[in-house]
Write a protein that holds these residues in place. Sequence first.
Motif, PDB file in Angstrom:
ATOM      1  N   TYR A  80       9.645   4.038 -20.676  1.00  0.00           N
ATOM      2  CA  TYR A  80       8.900   5.243 -21.024  1.00  0.00           C
ATOM      3  C   TYR A  80       9.705   6.101 -21.997  1.00  0.00           C
ATOM      4  N   MET A  81       8.985   6.972 -22.710  1.00  0.00           N
ATOM      5  CA  MET A  81       9.609   7.917 -23.615  1.00  0.00           C
ATOM      6  C   MET A  81       9.878   9.224 -22.879  1.00  0.00           C
ATOM      7  N   LEU A  82      11.032   9.804 -23.105  1.00  0.00           N
ATOM      8  CA  LEU A  82      11.373  11.069 -22.467  1.00  0.00           C
ATOM      9  C   LEU A  82      10.352  12.136 -22.861  1.00  0.00           C
ATOM     10  N   GLY A  83       9.898  12.901 -21.859  1.00  0.00           N
ATOM     11  CA  GLY A  83       8.919  13.937 -22.100  1.00  0.00           C
ATOM     12  C   GLY A  83       7.488  13.475 -21.974  1.00  0.00           C
ATOM     13  N   ARG A  84       7.253  12.160 -21.865  1.00  0.00           N
ATOM     14  CA  ARG A  84       5.899  11.649 -21.700  1.00  0.00           C
ATOM     15  C   ARG A  84       5.582  11.453 -20.213  1.00  0.00           C
ATOM     16  N   LYS A  85       4.473  10.778 -19.941  1.00  0.00           N
ATOM     17  CA  LYS A  85       4.033  10.605 -18.560  1.00  0.00           C
ATOM     18  C   LYS A  85       4.298   9.191 -18.056  1.00  0.00           C
ATOM     19  N   ILE A  86       4.732   9.084 -16.777  1.00  0.00           N
ATOM     20  CA  ILE A  86       4.863   7.806 -16.086  1.00  0.00           C
ATOM     21  C   ILE A  86       3.690   7.682 -15.114  1.00  0.00           C
ATOM     22  N   THR A  87       3.033   6.514 -15.113  1.00  0.00           N
ATOM     23  CA  THR A  87       1.915   6.282 -14.205  1.00  0.00           C
ATOM     24  C   THR A  87       2.046   4.896 -13.578  1.00  0.00           C
ATOM     25  N   PHE A  88       1.924   4.840 -12.244  1.00  0.00           N
ATOM     26  CA  PHE A  88       1.869   3.569 -11.532  1.00  0.00           C
ATOM     27  C   PHE A  88       0.622   3.550 -10.653  1.00  0.00           C
ATOM     28  N   PHE A  89       0.018   2.362 -10.534  1.00  0.00           N
ATOM     29  CA  PHE A  89      -1.221   2.206  -9.779  1.00  0.00           C
ATOM     30  C   PHE A  89      -1.039   1.146  -8.705  1.00  0.00           C
ATOM     31  N   CYS A  90      -1.686   1.363  -7.556  1.00  0.00           N
ATOM     32  CA  CYS A  90      -1.581   0.429  -6.436  1.00  0.00           C
ATOM     33  C   CYS A  90      -2.910   0.439  -5.673  1.00  0.00           C
ATOM     34  N   MET A  91      -3.461  -0.743  -5.366  1.00  0.00           N
ATOM     35  CA  MET A  91      -4.686  -0.850  -4.567  1.00  0.00           C
ATOM     36  C   MET A  91      -4.448  -1.836  -3.433  1.00  0.00           C
ATOM     37  N   ALA A  92      -4.798  -1.436  -2.216  1.00  0.00           N
ATOM     38  CA  ALA A  92      -4.535  -2.257  -1.037  1.00  0.00           C
ATOM     39  C   ALA A  92      -5.788  -2.366  -0.182  1.00  0.00           C
ATOM     40  N   THR A  93      -5.904  -3.498   0.562  1.00  0.00           N
ATOM     41  CA  THR A  93      -7.001  -3.717   1.496  1.00  0.00           C
ATOM     42  C   THR A  93      -6.433  -4.016   2.882  1.00  0.00           C
ATOM     43  N   GLY A  94      -7.254  -3.833   3.891  1.00  0.00           N
ATOM     44  CA  GLY A  94      -6.875  -4.124   5.270  1.00  0.00           C
ATOM     45  C   GLY A  94      -7.775  -3.364   6.222  1.00  0.00           C
ATOM     46  N   TYR A  95      -7.783  -3.809   7.474  1.00  0.00           N
ATOM     47  CA  TYR A  95      -8.591  -3.102   8.476  1.00  0.00           C
ATOM     48  C   TYR A  95      -7.764  -2.921   9.751  1.00  0.00           C
ATOM     49  N   PRO A  96      -7.519  -1.690  10.181  1.00  0.00           N
ATOM     50  CA  PRO A  96      -7.987  -0.447   9.565  1.00  0.00           C
ATOM     51  C   PRO A  96      -7.388  -0.227   8.167  1.00  0.00           C
ATOM     52  N   PRO A  98      -5.366   0.625   5.078  1.00  0.00           N
ATOM     53  CA  PRO A  98      -3.919   0.886   5.015  1.00  0.00           C
ATOM     54  C   PRO A  98      -3.597   2.292   4.505  1.00  0.00           C
ATOM     55  N   GLU A  99      -2.388   2.705   4.780  1.00  0.00           N
ATOM     56  CA  GLU A  99      -1.810   3.902   4.176  1.00  0.00           C
ATOM     57  C   GLU A  99      -0.810   3.464   3.115  1.00  0.00           C
ATOM     58  N   ILE A 100      -0.798   4.189   1.992  1.00  0.00           N
ATOM     59  CA  ILE A 100       0.116   3.851   0.895  1.00  0.00           C
ATOM     60  C   ILE A 100       1.197   4.919   0.784  1.00  0.00           C
ATOM     61  N   THR A 101       2.434   4.471   0.724  1.00  0.00           N
ATOM     62  CA  THR A 101       3.595   5.358   0.585  1.00  0.00           C
ATOM     63  C   THR A 101       4.363   4.955  -0.670  1.00  0.00           C
ATOM     64  N   TRP A 102       4.829   5.957  -1.415  1.00  0.00           N
ATOM     65  CA  TRP A 102       5.601   5.702  -2.633  1.00  0.00           C
ATOM     66  C   TRP A 102       7.069   6.027  -2.385  1.00  0.00           C
ATOM     67  N   LEU A 103       7.961   5.153  -2.864  1.00  0.00           N
ATOM     68  CA  LEU A 103       9.402   5.328  -2.706  1.00  0.00           C
ATOM     69  C   LEU A 103      10.092   5.146  -4.048  1.00  0.00           C
ATOM     70  N   LYS A 104      11.229   5.813  -4.198  1.00  0.00           N
ATOM     71  CA  LYS A 104      12.088   5.637  -5.382  1.00  0.00           C
ATOM     72  C   LYS A 104      13.505   5.359  -4.916  1.00  0.00           C
ATOM     73  N   ASP A 105      14.034   4.221  -5.353  1.00  0.00           N
ATOM     74  CA  ASP A 105      15.378   3.794  -4.955  1.00  0.00           C
ATOM     75  C   ASP A 105      15.529   3.817  -3.432  1.00  0.00           C
ATOM     76  N   GLY A 106      14.443   3.434  -2.716  1.00  0.00           N
ATOM     77  CA  GLY A 106      14.485   3.330  -1.262  1.00  0.00           C
ATOM     78  C   GLY A 106      14.211   4.615  -0.522  1.00  0.00           C
ATOM     79  N   ILE A 107      13.943   5.728  -1.218  1.00  0.00           N
ATOM     80  CA  ILE A 107      13.715   7.024  -0.572  1.00  0.00           C
ATOM     81  C   ILE A 107      12.269   7.437  -0.795  1.00  0.00           C
ATOM     82  N   GLU A 108      11.596   7.884   0.278  1.00  0.00           N
ATOM     83  CA  GLU A 108      10.192   8.266   0.175  1.00  0.00           C
ATOM     84  C   GLU A 108      10.031   9.480  -0.738  1.00  0.00           C
ATOM     85  N   LEU A 109       8.972   9.453  -1.554  1.00  0.00           N
ATOM     86  CA  LEU A 109       8.687  10.529  -2.498  1.00  0.00           C
ATOM     87  C   LEU A 109       7.622  11.457  -1.939  1.00  0.00           C
TER      88      LEU A 109
END
Length: 326
Positions: A80-96, A98-109
Amino acid sequence: MLDQMTRCRFLSLLLLAALVVSANAAKGGGPRGAGRNRGGRRMYGSSAIPMSHRNSASVRYYENKDGAKIVKASHFELDYMLGRKITFFCMATGYPRPEITWLKDGIELYHHKFFQVHEWPVGNDTIKSKMEIDPATQKDAGYYECQADNQYAVDRRSFRTDYSTMRYATFLIILLTILLLNSRESFGRRGRARARSKSRVQIGLPITGKYRDTESDQYYNNDNGAKILLASHFDLEYVLGHKIAFLCVARGTPRPHITWFKDGTEIYSHLYLHVHEWQVGPDKVKSKLEIDPATQMDAGIYECTADNMYSIDRRSFKTDFSIAFD
């Protein structure tokens, strides 16, 4: 004449290629050798590990068809370019679902001013999640992870980010090189059909203010977003013992909130620092920061940040002191 034009074009293309190679070699971030195996390929934490289960109950639990599973995700590597936007996308299935959690370098965001997570449940077994960082800084480089889980399983995808330090000066040199090439081409064809002398080279300028989906475009380009209308001059040299004053005027609906920072850290009122605010109408606010008396420690980079539910706007001010001799 044609030989001279050909040599000029060839040299210009060589210069352009060298600049692009140097820009790609100047990418920031951590050491490039880390995270590779002996074959030179990168190793990521999302690789599936074959598991053997001792009994049928374990098989039914860990290989349940209703377990959380990530079915779609962004590409694993992003520069990415400094000062611009970072975007990540994730889609998951399951029953019930699922809950989605985002982490950076192993630490929850968690949410903050420059980091947002948007989620959309789809049906009773699918969820979409989009993580956005805007604007991106050097500290945002690293390893991100999308983790989807329900009562039966956990699934993960990893994303690597690194920033590019290609400067605008390099971009201007590339632009001038292309223009030189075009001018040589036009000069060589001056005696012939002028209608054909039009440049066939298209310059790929950086795209700003455009987003991949209409929802993001409506969100970030909202007319009611916070916008700074008036601010003090960028560079200020003050006299020790005198007063420092910065002004910031912002508008938006709802009315923006103004926050002041020094060297990236939020500042608060104290004995020698005061922030005055005036609300003007239903959508405007004025804020003035005053330091009196100013000392050597007050030199630095100050920032006025205006934000509401739609957008964030900023202005920076550089200060340095001078000594007055009586």
